[in-house]
Write a protein that holds these residues in place. Sequence first.
Motif, mmCIF file in Angstrom:
data_model
loop_
_atom_site.group_PDB
_atom_site.id
_atom_site.type_symbol
_atom_site.label_atom_id
_atom_site.label_comp_id
_atom_site.label_asym_id
_atom_site.label_seq_id
_atom_site.Cartn_x
_atom_site.Cartn_y
_atom_site.Cartn_z
ATOM 1 N N ASN A 1 0.815 -1.361 -0.109
ATOM 2 C CA ASN A 1 0.303 0.116 0.254
ATOM 3 C C ASN A 1 1.002 1.200 0.243
ATOM 4 N N ASN B 1 1.526 -4.213 -7.953
ATOM 5 C CA ASN B 1 0.457 -3.308 -6.767
ATOM 6 C C ASN B 1 -0.505 -2.621 -8.061
ATOM 7 N N ARG C 1 -4.293 -2.133 -6.923
ATOM 8 C CA ARG C 1 -3.855 -1.340 -6.362
ATOM 9 C C ARG C 1 -3.946 0.255 -6.462
ATOM 10 N N THR D 1 -1.685 3.525 -5.079
ATOM 11 C CA THR D 1 -0.065 3.202 -5.001
ATOM 12 C C THR D 1 0.477 4.262 -5.835
#
Length: 247
Positions: free
Chosen positions: A74, A81, A86, A89
């Motif tokens: 994170n 990622n 995510r 990020t």
Amino acid sequence: MRNARWEQYTKADYGSRRGNTYQNKSAPRKPVSPDALVYGIIAANGVVFLMWQSANSRQKSLGDGSLRLWMIKNFTTMWTNIQEGRLWTILTPAFSHIEPMHLFFNMFMLHTFGKDIARILGARRFMAFYLGAAACGNLISALVRGIALPVLKNDYSGVAQPSLGASTSVVGVTTLFACLYPTATLQLFFVVPVPAWLATVGFIGWDMWRLMSYKSSKVDGAGHLGGAAAALGYYWFRLRPLIRRMR
């Protein structure tokens, strides 16, 4: 500031000190000052640094790496990622440091140059610029380190290597400062006086050389170049037309 005409223009037209455009009549809110925002960003970086220290300590003392893994997923930039959804990020690494000297150097540079830029842009626009430079730098970093370099080098061992730090945003801030004040004198390594434009060109050139020569390093040159590109684009397409209107 160093340029009275630019400062006068920003007060009158660009929003650095004209206050809120929306106010609640019953309880007017005082806008966050540019200096307070810079200190707030520094504080946020400090909080995330303490989170990293806690995660590392927990792994070493208890053998529990779950918090460290969560931080990597994170608060670092890497193509993995982004592939796993995510997308935040591309922003969060701009508040993330593990090593104390990395944190100190980035926050020192942000404090040195960020307050001037924040006073020019105003708190809201400076925050948008800080995040924009982070997004540009971290996305380019993930693409270069996760796709381009492995293909060019035929070496996929570093695809999942994470990168973190406020350098993407800080390089954006210093590059924008050099665009606005190219002849301002900076003390390179606290000793050698150089104009801001020359120092910026030198550091950008160094990052480009390391990237093109495939030099292995802990320094994320691709992220730096992305942050610089964001600053150059912001200056050329947003600030430069405003400066021309002042003439």
